[in-house]
Design an enzyme around this catalytic site. Structure first.
Site, mmCIF file in Angstrom:
data_model
loop_
_atom_site.group_PDB
_atom_site.id
_atom_site.type_symbol
_atom_site.label_atom_id
_atom_site.label_comp_id
_atom_site.label_asym_id
_atom_site.label_seq_id
_atom_site.Cartn_x
_atom_site.Cartn_y
_atom_site.Cartn_z
ATOM 1 N N GLU A 48 15.180 22.679 -8.342
ATOM 2 C CA GLU A 48 14.838 23.483 -9.515
ATOM 3 C C GLU A 48 15.464 22.890 -10.770
ATOM 4 O O GLU A 48 16.454 22.167 -10.711
ATOM 5 C CB GLU A 48 15.399 24.910 -9.367
ATOM 6 C CG GLU A 48 14.674 25.803 -8.420
ATOM 7 C CD GLU A 48 15.309 27.180 -8.382
ATOM 8 O OE1 GLU A 48 14.619 28.102 -7.916
ATOM 9 O OE2 GLU A 48 16.476 27.350 -8.800
ATOM 10 N N GLY A 72 25.421 30.865 -0.779
ATOM 11 C CA GLY A 72 26.866 30.756 -0.867
ATOM 12 C C GLY A 72 27.364 29.406 -1.324
ATOM 13 O O GLY A 72 28.531 29.069 -1.135
ATOM 14 N N GLY A 73 26.485 28.619 -1.928
ATOM 15 C CA GLY A 73 26.902 27.320 -2.426
ATOM 16 C C GLY A 73 26.764 26.188 -1.432
ATOM 17 O O GLY A 73 26.919 25.021 -1.790
ATOM 18 N N ASN A 80 17.644 37.887 -1.739
ATOM 19 C CA ASN A 80 18.532 38.010 -0.588
ATOM 20 C C ASN A 80 18.112 39.248 0.184
ATOM 21 O O ASN A 80 18.253 40.375 -0.315
ATOM 22 C CB ASN A 80 19.989 38.111 -1.030
ATOM 23 C CG ASN A 80 20.467 36.813 -1.648
ATOM 24 O OD1 ASN A 80 20.409 35.768 -1.020
ATOM 25 N ND2 ASN A 80 20.921 36.867 -2.883
ATOM 26 N N ARG A 110 18.988 41.429 2.198
ATOM 27 C CA ARG A 110 20.104 42.123 2.845
ATOM 28 C C ARG A 110 20.901 42.881 1.780
ATOM 29 O O ARG A 110 20.696 42.714 0.593
ATOM 30 C CB ARG A 110 21.018 41.111 3.544
ATOM 31 C CG ARG A 110 21.611 40.085 2.578
ATOM 32 C CD ARG A 110 22.434 39.038 3.296
ATOM 33 N NE ARG A 110 23.021 38.074 2.382
ATOM 34 C CZ ARG A 110 22.419 36.983 1.951
ATOM 35 N NH1 ARG A 110 21.184 36.727 2.333
ATOM 36 N NH2 ARG A 110 23.018 36.150 1.137
ATOM 37 N N LYS A 143 18.846 22.935 -3.632
ATOM 38 C CA LYS A 143 19.302 24.160 -2.976
ATOM 39 C C LYS A 143 18.754 24.238 -1.552
ATOM 40 O O LYS A 143 17.608 23.883 -1.298
ATOM 41 C CB LYS A 143 18.835 25.394 -3.763
ATOM 42 C CG LYS A 143 19.293 25.396 -5.209
ATOM 43 C CD LYS A 143 18.665 26.515 -6.015
ATOM 44 C CE LYS A 143 19.232 27.862 -5.657
ATOM 45 N NZ LYS A 143 18.707 28.929 -6.562
#
Length: 338
Positions: A89, A53-54, A179, A181, A47
């Site tokens: 992970e 968002g992938g 996140n 936000r 990651k």
């Protein structure tokens, strides 16, 4: 908290359980091999440390896939976020994903548990210190909420944010990321709490006290959000083009957030989200019933949308009962294709 590897370290230091993984950023091939073989095992996920968002994200199922996936993820992360930093992970924890502080449980798409959801939901539960939402049905959720608030207070975080967890079948929660936000699914939290998160965030940033802005949080009912994307409902291939007709639904407990309109053009360059429908009810059954009615009355012509898929999901008895995990969309598509 926006640097995901550092966020894991901060939360672990605060006593929250985190998904096993690399101790921090994985800088090179040798480090990737060592982390995979000595700490994590397969399957695993790579990651991006500074994005989401992938992008910069790859699932690795076998040793032979590791280095190609690692190099691809680093390259993609650098192009998307200006940093090649990635971490790793475990990925064999595939129960439902929960959020605390913008509470929700999601059905997700694109054959990966980390892609954007097409559904989000939140149930009424107990507030911890008036800030974090303790998600209903999770073992130790109030204690976890207290730990999250304590950890964020310690590092000086003072705005809106979404803390994401994995939930195992046993009910145990594991911190994934934060996140820092407002999230796309924030309306489900707003509908069950009555708190306008966007307005509250602005008022807090202007110097007002949280206790004056939010006050005691009271939870009521159940909310579900459907993200209406301009995509093929079976393949998720984007469907850009001109919207020739657009009519939003209404009724009790229904909220629609959108900037779309008839004659609007959906470009191919950005996120395919064109609207969000949020349905609130006294319980999950009523929220689902209201959402079914809203989807049935939503008119979007000229482009394909995910509405047919969402209507199939709402009719699924397992979804109605709240029995789903991050592979639910794959199974739903497979069944509909037969």
């Amino acid at each position: 908290m926006g640097e995901k590897d550092r966020a894991r370290q901060e939360m672990a230091a605060a006593g929250l359980p985190i998904i096993p993984g690399s101790p921090g950023v994985v800088p090179d091939d040798d480090s990737a091999r060592k982390a995979a073989e000595e700490r994590i095992g397969y399957p695993l996920i790579i990651k991006a440390s500074e994005g989401g968002g992938g992008r910069g994200m790859r699932i690795v199922r076998t040793k032979s896939e590791l280095l190609t996936a690692f190099q691809t993820a680093r390259s993609e992360a650098e192009q998307a976020f200006g940093s090649p930093n990635v971490y790793m992970e475990e990925i064999d924890r595939t129960s439902a994903a929960y959020r605390v502080s913008s509470a929700g449980r999601s059905a997700r798409k694109r054959r990966s548990p980390w892609r954007a959801g097409v559904f989000d939901s939140a149930a009424a539960s107990e507030a911890t210190r008036g800030i974090a939402v303790a998600v209903a049905g999770c073992e130790g959720s109030k204690r976890m909420g207290d730990q999250v608030v304590e950890a964020l207070t310690k590092i000086g975080y003072s705005s809106a944010g979404t803390v994401e967890f994995w939930r195992e079948e046993s009910g145990k929660l594991y911190f994934i990321e934060m996140n820092a936000r407002i999230q796309v699914e924030h309306p489900v939290t707003e509908m069950v709490t009555g708190v306008d998160l966007v307005k509250s965030q602005i008022r807090i940033a202007a110097g007002e006290k949280l206790s004056d802005v939010v006050g005691p949080v009271e939870f009521r009912g159940h909310a579900i959000e459907c993200r209406i994307n301009a995509e093929d409902p079976d393949t998720f291939v984007p469907s850009p083009g001109r919207v020739t007709a657009f009519r939003v639904p209404g009724g009790p407990g229904i909220r629609v957030d959108t900037a779309c309109y008839a004659d609007a053009v959906i470009p191919p360059y950005y996120d395919s989200l064109i609207a969000k429908i949020i349905a609130h009810g006294r319980d999950r059954a009523e929220a689902i019933a209201r959402m079914k009615g809203a989807l049935g009355g939503f008119v979007v012509e000229g482009v394909k949308t995910t509405i047919p898929l969402q209507r199939r999901i709402l009719a699924d008895p397992d979804f109605a009962a709240g029995k789903f995990d991050t592979h639910f969309i794959e199974r739903s598509i497979a069944v509909s294709a037969k």
